[in-house]
Design a protein around this motif. Structure first.
Motif, short mmCIF file in Angstrom:
data_model
loop_
_atom_site.label_atom_id
_atom_site.label_comp_id
_atom_site.label_asym_id
_atom_site.label_seq_id
_atom_site.Cartn_x
_atom_site.Cartn_y
_atom_site.Cartn_z
N LYS A 81 23.65 27.77 43.74
CA LYS A 81 23.81 29.09 44.37
C LYS A 81 23.45 28.91 45.84
O LYS A 81 22.29 28.62 46.14
CB LYS A 81 22.89 30.13 43.69
CG LYS A 81 22.63 31.39 44.53
CD LYS A 81 23.87 32.22 44.73
CE LYS A 81 23.59 33.55 45.41
NZ LYS A 81 23.36 33.48 46.86
N ASN A 82 24.43 29.07 46.73
CA ASN A 82 24.22 28.77 48.16
C ASN A 82 23.60 27.38 48.28
O ASN A 82 22.64 27.18 49.03
CB ASN A 82 23.32 29.81 48.84
CG ASN A 82 23.92 31.21 48.82
OD1 ASN A 82 24.88 31.46 48.10
ND2 ASN A 82 23.36 32.12 49.58
N ASP B 297 34.19 32.41 52.32
CA ASP B 297 33.21 33.49 52.49
C ASP B 297 33.09 33.72 54.00
O ASP B 297 32.48 32.93 54.71
CB ASP B 297 31.84 33.07 51.94
CG ASP B 297 31.86 32.88 50.42
OD1 ASP B 297 32.85 33.30 49.79
OD2 ASP B 297 30.90 32.30 49.90
N PHE C 136 31.29 41.96 50.98
CA PHE C 136 30.10 41.60 50.20
C PHE C 136 29.01 42.66 50.32
O PHE C 136 28.73 43.16 51.42
CB PHE C 136 29.53 40.26 50.70
CG PHE C 136 28.27 39.87 49.98
CD1 PHE C 136 28.34 39.15 48.80
CD2 PHE C 136 27.03 40.26 50.46
CE1 PHE C 136 27.18 38.82 48.10
CE2 PHE C 136 25.87 39.93 49.76
CZ PHE C 136 25.95 39.21 48.59
N ASN D 143 23.45 40.21 45.31
CA ASN D 143 23.08 39.15 44.36
C ASN D 143 22.28 39.68 43.16
O ASN D 143 22.50 39.25 42.03
CB ASN D 143 22.24 38.08 45.05
CG ASN D 143 23.06 37.20 46.00
OD1 ASN D 143 22.51 36.46 46.79
ND2 ASN D 143 24.39 37.27 45.93
N ASN E 144 22.44 42.98 53.72
CA ASN E 144 22.21 41.62 54.25
C ASN E 144 22.41 41.57 55.77
O ASN E 144 22.87 40.57 56.30
CB ASN E 144 23.07 40.58 53.52
CG ASN E 144 24.55 40.77 53.79
OD1 ASN E 144 24.96 41.77 54.40
ND2 ASN E 144 25.37 39.85 53.34
N GLU F 233 34.54 36.92 49.70
CA GLU F 233 33.39 37.51 50.39
C GLU F 233 33.77 37.65 51.85
O GLU F 233 34.28 36.72 52.47
CB GLU F 233 32.15 36.60 50.34
CG GLU F 233 31.50 36.49 48.99
CD GLU F 233 30.22 35.63 49.02
OE1 GLU F 233 29.46 35.70 50.01
OE2 GLU F 233 30.02 34.89 48.05
N ASN G 281 28.31 28.78 42.99
CA ASN G 281 28.41 29.60 44.20
C ASN G 281 28.04 28.77 45.42
O ASN G 281 26.89 28.33 45.54
CB ASN G 281 27.48 30.81 44.10
CG ASN G 281 27.74 31.83 45.20
OD1 ASN G 281 28.60 32.71 45.06
ND2 ASN G 281 27.07 31.69 46.32
N GLU G 282 29.01 28.54 46.27
CA GLU G 282 28.81 27.77 47.51
C GLU G 282 28.11 26.44 47.23
O GLU G 282 26.95 26.23 47.60
CB GLU G 282 28.04 28.60 48.55
CG GLU G 282 28.84 29.78 49.07
CD GLU G 282 28.25 30.41 50.34
OE1 GLU G 282 27.09 30.13 50.67
OE2 GLU G 282 28.98 31.19 50.99
C1 DGJ Z 1 27.15 33.90 50.69
C2 DGJ Z 1 26.76 33.85 49.24
O1 DGJ Z 1 27.84 33.38 48.47
C3 DGJ Z 1 26.32 35.22 48.74
O2 DGJ Z 1 25.89 35.13 47.40
C4 DGJ Z 1 25.21 35.77 49.63
O3 DGJ Z 1 24.08 34.98 49.53
C5 DGJ Z 1 25.73 35.82 51.06
N1 DGJ Z 1 26.11 34.51 51.50
C6 DGJ Z 1 24.68 36.34 52.04
O4 DGJ Z 1 24.36 37.66 51.78
#
Ligand code: DGJ
Length: 551
Positions: free
Chosen positions: A132-133, A320, A372, A65, A381, A347, A202-203
């Motif tokens: 974002k998330n 993802d 990712f 990120n 992560n 992802e 994003n998400e």
């Molecule tokens: C999914 C998100 O889209 C990413 O940006 C990242 O936060 C991952 N999860 C976790 O590393």
């Protein structure tokens, strides 16, 4: 710079030697105009991502990120080179480009474009806007802290959550303005089409509340379902409760986010029509789940039709994938491969057990695959992904990408124009059968290159080929002709047979190991004898052309 562009620019340089400055500039712009904007095309339910006018398979990596700064890029490109990736997915964050309202700074984008060209990579830009998330962490401070102007989403108990309301006209307007500025800059800065896709937000979705219960949202929820949506779903008109029953809250929230995303994507595409998609925080693919336990309102599989009807500017919802079980991950691949939703895994966790899904994604006509966080910035992560991102973590992804990289254009064309199939190794290493019509292929794992398991010559069950103790295998097959297939694989054995073995017998007429170079098949050697008597063994990553005869 892609090969086509490099060749074109080299031609310009040559022509320019003999021209006046004006003539040279005219010639350059004529050539730049010829570079077509990437697009996603569909034929008979098969999709292709067209880049430089031909089908393209994204062998991607998504950066961590916070790798979206020039200082991090030197740690990003080497990882892509080690893996053999052709594309980098990386954020362009709202906070970064509009730190003060109305004052835009796209220097990050300019740096990124120029370095991507130097490193011969394409880009997928992730617009980290208001979401974002699901949270607002990438919205600028002037958005995040102005509660009156940019209200939060309200839960069923009347409490604000840490999520911006998708029903705020001020938020939508501000996000759109920034996105249009971004796309305007991109259009001018990228005549070479280094950028091939844009992800919008994003998400999106909301954890811990099925929908927004703010007064604005409630008013819409009590009103009619938009006509276009009810009709598109084949339902009679009515309120959300009447049309969707027990799923009314989640369906409404999906519409709210799909509408938000559509409004942002639409104005961006009006400026510069790059293909745009959304990514998904997933729910269980195989069974019902309480929407309070996942990101409700996001493009989860149960609401995909609402998204496609409400957000026509978005060509797909891309999963993802971070699960570690085969049934779950195969379920996600199945759910996100639909006639109206081409598969694209933007992802997937970086732990080595997930690399093998590459073969299943290829076999489902996937437009791309991107682990990712595979950059060398020192961040990982774990426990979602690899514990450390180092050479061994990159190795298995690299083996798969390097196998396919020389034929990525051919594979993408076959997926668009012919038939493709593919599987990843199940957690219990059990065999699978791929039905190919007249033919079938049995895929087995943990096999040596010679002999049959039923001979029982090996008594020690741990006596298996190196590296196969954990599931890591897979096979992808593309049809080249009625009895001819391109077969790629790793850590697997593929044995072809007639689907109806009763009437006829079969032989491998010809098995060639080889590789593609500049679009041409180069035969390296013919496999026969031991190499085909016990199936086609992919102990090493291999590319084979297999011709079968029934007699
Ligand atoms: C999914 C998100 O889209 C990413 O940006 C990242 O936060 C991952 N999860 C976790 O590393």
């Amino acid at each position: 710079m892609g090969r086509t562009n490099r060749a074109a620019m080299a031609a310009v340089a040559f022509v320019c030697i003999g021209l006046s400055l004006t003539g040279c500039k005219q010639h350059q712009s004529a050539l730049v105009k010829e570079t077509s904007i990437p697009t996603v095309v569909q034929k008979n339910g098969h999709y292709a991502l067209m880049v430089d006018g031909a089908p393209f398979l994204m062998l991607g990596v998504q950066a961590n990120n916070s790798s979206n700064y020039p200082s991090a890029l030197p740690q990003v490109w080497p990882a892509l080179d080690q893996i053999g990736a052709n594309t980098l997915e990386i954020p362009v964050a709202w906070e970064q480009v509009e730190p003060q309202e109305g004052q835009f700074d796209f220097s990050w984008l300019d740096t990124l474009l120029s370095q991507a060209r130097q490193h011969d990579k394409r880009l997928v830009l992730l617009w980290f806007g208001a979401y974002k998330n699901t949270g607002p962490s990438y919205a600028p401070q002037w958005v995040q802290t102005n509660k009156a102007r940019f209200p939060k989403l309200i839960n069923a108990q009347g409490k604000p959550l840490g999520v911006l309301s998708p029903h705020s006209p001020a938020l939508l307007e501000a996000d759109k303005t920034a996105f249009v500025a971004f796309m305007t800059h991109l259009k001018a800065a990228d005549p070479e089409r280094t950028v091939i896709l844009v992800q919008v937000e994003n998400e999106v979705g909301t954890y811990k509340s099925v929908r927004d219960y703010s007064p604005e949202a409630q008013k819409l929820f009590d009103g009619p379902v938009p006509d276009m949506l009810a009709k598109g779903l084949g339902k009679a008109p009515g309120t959300w409760k009447v049309v969707f029953g027990k799923d009314a809250d989640e369906s409404f929230h999906a519409w709210s986010f799909a509408h938000y995303v559509e409004e942002v994507a639409k104005v961006g595409k009006a400026v510069y029509p790059l293909p745009m998609y959304v990514n998904v925080a997933l729910r269980d693919p195989n069974k019902e789940q309480d929407p309070l336990t996942y990101a409700s309102g996001g493009p989860t599989w149960n609401v995909l039709d609402i998204y496609h009807l409400t957000a026509p500017s978005i060509f797909t919802a891309a999963p993802d994938i971070y699960g570690h079980d085969y049934v779950g991950n195969s379920g996600q691949i199945r759910q996100y491969t639909r006639p109206n939703n081409p598969l694209m895994v933007v992802e997937i966790g970086s732990s080595t057990d997930l690399a093998r899904y590459f073969y299943a994604v290829l076999g489902n006509g996937g437009l791309g695959f991107a682990p990712f966080g595979l950059d060398l910035t020192g961040y990982s992560n774990y426990p979602l992904g690899a514990k450390t991102v180092d050479a061994p973590a990159l190795e298995i992804f690299a083996r798969n990408f390097k196998l396919v990289s020389p034929l990525m254009r051919e594979w993408a064309k076959l997926a668009y124009e012919s038939k493709v199939y593919g599987v990843a190794e199940p957690d219990d290493h059990s065999a699978q059968t791929i039905a190919l019509g007249k033919w079938q292929a049995k895929i087995q794992y943990q096999q040596w290159q010679f002999g049959l398991p039923e001979w029982n010559l090996i008594k020690d069950k741990n006596d298996i080929p190196e590296g196969t103790a954990s599931p890591s295998g897979g096979v992808s097959i593309a049809q080249l002709g009625p009895d001819e297939y391109l077969v790629i694989g790793y850590h697997a054995r593929a044995t072809f047979a007639l689907s109806d073995a009763a009437s006829k017998e079969m032989v491998y007429q010809h098995v060639e190991e080889g590789h593609y170079k500049d679009g041409k098949w180069i035969m390296d050697r013919v496999w026969n004898g031991d190499e085909i008597d016990y199936g086609l063994n992919f102990t090493q990553p291999r590319v084979l052309r297999v011709k079968l005869t029934a007699y």
